[in-house]
Design a protein around this motif. Sequence first.
Motif, mmCIF file in Angstrom:
data_model
loop_
_atom_site.group_PDB
_atom_site.id
_atom_site.type_symbol
_atom_site.label_atom_id
_atom_site.label_comp_id
_atom_site.label_asym_id
_atom_site.label_seq_id
_atom_site.Cartn_x
_atom_site.Cartn_y
_atom_site.Cartn_z
ATOM 1 N N GLU A 43 14.818 96.074 66.027
ATOM 2 C CA GLU A 43 14.876 95.638 67.416
ATOM 3 C C GLU A 43 15.669 96.601 68.282
ATOM 4 O O GLU A 43 15.646 96.514 69.520
ATOM 5 N N ALA A 44 16.359 97.570 67.663
ATOM 6 C CA ALA A 44 17.266 98.454 68.399
ATOM 7 C C ALA A 44 16.534 99.665 68.967
ATOM 8 O O ALA A 44 15.522 100.136 68.432
ATOM 9 N N VAL A 45 17.069 100.173 70.068
ATOM 10 C CA VAL A 45 16.575 101.406 70.694
ATOM 11 C C VAL A 45 17.749 102.372 70.796
ATOM 12 O O VAL A 45 18.804 102.022 71.328
ATOM 13 N N VAL A 46 17.564 103.579 70.256
ATOM 14 C CA VAL A 46 18.608 104.604 70.330
ATOM 15 C C VAL A 46 18.119 105.716 71.246
ATOM 16 O O VAL A 46 17.102 106.345 70.976
ATOM 17 N N ASP A 47 18.832 105.927 72.331
ATOM 18 C CA ASP A 47 18.491 106.962 73.307
ATOM 19 C C ASP A 47 19.437 108.138 73.078
ATOM 20 O O ASP A 47 20.637 108.034 73.310
ATOM 21 N N THR A 48 18.894 109.256 72.583
ATOM 22 C CA THR A 48 19.719 110.413 72.240
ATOM 23 C C THR A 48 19.471 111.555 73.218
ATOM 24 O O THR A 48 18.333 111.934 73.473
ATOM 25 N N VAL A 49 20.550 112.111 73.744
ATOM 26 C CA VAL A 49 20.502 113.298 74.592
ATOM 27 C C VAL A 49 21.217 114.425 73.858
ATOM 28 O O VAL A 49 22.356 114.249 73.398
ATOM 29 N N VAL A 50 20.553 115.579 73.712
ATOM 30 C CA VAL A 50 21.166 116.730 73.064
ATOM 31 C C VAL A 50 21.640 117.704 74.136
ATOM 32 O O VAL A 50 20.868 118.118 75.013
ATOM 33 N N THR A 51 22.902 118.076 74.062
ATOM 34 C CA THR A 51 23.516 118.951 75.046
ATOM 35 C C THR A 51 24.467 119.876 74.288
ATOM 36 O O THR A 51 24.263 120.123 73.100
ATOM 37 N N ASP A 52 25.504 120.413 74.936
ATOM 38 C CA ASP A 52 26.530 121.127 74.198
ATOM 39 C C ASP A 52 27.750 120.218 74.058
ATOM 40 O O ASP A 52 27.753 119.083 74.555
ATOM 41 N N SER A 53 28.785 120.687 73.369
ATOM 42 C CA SER A 53 29.938 119.822 73.118
ATOM 43 C C SER A 53 30.600 119.380 74.414
ATOM 44 O O SER A 53 31.000 118.208 74.554
ATOM 45 N N ALA A 54 30.706 120.284 75.385
ATOM 46 C CA ALA A 54 31.302 119.904 76.666
ATOM 47 C C ALA A 54 30.481 118.816 77.341
ATOM 48 O O ALA A 54 31.026 117.893 77.955
ATOM 49 N N GLY A 55 29.155 118.897 77.225
ATOM 50 C CA GLY A 55 28.284 117.880 77.801
ATOM 51 C C GLY A 55 28.448 116.532 77.120
ATOM 52 O O GLY A 55 28.326 115.481 77.769
ATOM 53 N N VAL A 56 28.715 116.540 75.812
ATOM 54 C CA VAL A 56 28.965 115.295 75.092
ATOM 55 C C VAL A 56 30.203 114.603 75.660
ATOM 56 O O VAL A 56 30.194 113.400 75.938
ATOM 57 N N GLU A 73 36.552 119.540 68.893
ATOM 58 C CA GLU A 73 37.376 118.403 69.271
ATOM 59 C C GLU A 73 37.530 118.351 70.784
ATOM 60 O O GLU A 73 37.655 119.395 71.436
ATOM 61 N N PRO A 74 37.549 117.166 71.367
ATOM 62 C CA PRO A 74 37.714 117.067 72.818
ATOM 63 C C PRO A 74 39.150 117.346 73.240
ATOM 64 O O PRO A 74 40.096 117.114 72.479
ATOM 65 N N ASP A 75 39.297 117.873 74.450
ATOM 66 C CA ASP A 75 40.608 118.005 75.057
ATOM 67 C C ASP A 75 40.957 116.669 75.718
ATOM 68 O O ASP A 75 40.081 115.924 76.136
ATOM 69 N N GLY A 76 42.224 116.377 75.833
ATOM 70 C CA GLY A 76 42.632 115.143 76.484
ATOM 71 C C GLY A 76 42.777 114.011 75.491
ATOM 72 O O GLY A 76 42.260 114.061 74.365
ATOM 73 N N ASP A 77 43.476 112.949 75.913
ATOM 74 C CA ASP A 77 43.756 111.831 75.007
ATOM 75 C C ASP A 77 42.900 110.609 75.286
ATOM 76 O O ASP A 77 43.171 109.526 74.775
ATOM 77 N N ASP A 78 41.830 110.772 76.096
ATOM 78 C CA ASP A 78 40.967 109.635 76.401
ATOM 79 C C ASP A 78 39.812 109.500 75.420
ATOM 80 O O ASP A 78 39.096 108.497 75.428
ATOM 81 N N LEU A 79 39.621 110.510 74.556
ATOM 82 C CA LEU A 79 38.544 110.489 73.571
ATOM 83 C C LEU A 79 39.133 110.646 72.180
ATOM 84 O O LEU A 79 40.056 111.441 71.965
ATOM 85 N N ASP A 80 38.586 109.890 71.236
ATOM 86 C CA ASP A 80 38.991 109.995 69.832
ATOM 87 C C ASP A 80 37.890 110.695 69.048
ATOM 88 O O ASP A 80 36.696 110.435 69.265
ATOM 89 N N ALA A 81 38.275 111.569 68.122
ATOM 90 C CA ALA A 81 37.308 112.294 67.300
ATOM 91 C C ALA A 81 37.663 112.149 65.834
ATOM 92 O O ALA A 81 38.837 112.209 65.463
ATOM 93 N N GLU A 82 36.649 111.933 65.006
ATOM 94 C CA GLU A 82 36.858 111.884 63.568
ATOM 95 C C GLU A 82 35.809 112.733 62.871
ATOM 96 O O GLU A 82 34.638 112.771 63.278
ATOM 97 N N VAL A 83 36.211 113.432 61.838
ATOM 98 C CA VAL A 83 35.332 114.365 61.146
ATOM 99 C C VAL A 83 34.257 113.602 60.367
ATOM 100 O O VAL A 83 34.566 112.665 59.620
#
Length: 221
Positions: A43-56, A73-83
């Motif tokens: 039932e799910a729909v996944v809408d994927t946009v491919v860009t560069d890391s800055a665009g993500v 890894e993103p700059d700033g503390d508003d985004l969390d990243a995990e490997v």
Amino acid sequence: MSVPDEQDDPYADATAVAVAASSIPGEFLVPDLVETFTAEHPEAVVDTVVTDSAGVFTALRDGSAEVGFAGAEPDGDDLDAEVVAADEIVLAVPRGHALDTGEPVTVAQLAATPLVEREEGSGTRRSFTDALAERGTPLITAQQWTIRDTNEGVIEAVAAGDGVGVVSAWALARHARAEVREVRVEGDPIERCLYLVLRRDDDLGPAATSFVALAREQSWV
């Protein structure tokens, strides 16, 4: 951070997931993840946009994506990243080029060679230049660079003789050309991580929550 109101947000639906991915995870990780997810949640729909890391990072911050995958890894503390995966950055060298010797290439040799690279927002480019800087041998900023916005475009430019390409080993293997050879920079392999990136203060919708859980289960590390 401004996030669209739920009534104006096309991804507020409980069965929709908005994903932004940079080129390597967008080509090598996300498609299989989406296939598995939609098989489990038809039932799910996944809408994927491919860009560069800055665009993500931009898509996550402006609310147009709930889930991100990036090669940096993103700059700033508003985004969390995990490997979630690891990749290696290598050189794509035209067959018969002076650097096509089978031996590792020195940074001094690279500094005298026109390079074909991704755009400035690319995680591949950022990881490569950061790795060289950490080794104390940054590339010369005035060096001649040809810019392409996809990994396949980089390899095509190398095949056309525009220079030596800086690419993901995964991408070079998938888009292999007879006239292009893989070469490594001297020293330790230039490895970089691929990241699952989320807004720190975000409450994911039901579908996005399940999608992220699957991504963590299928970590490619």
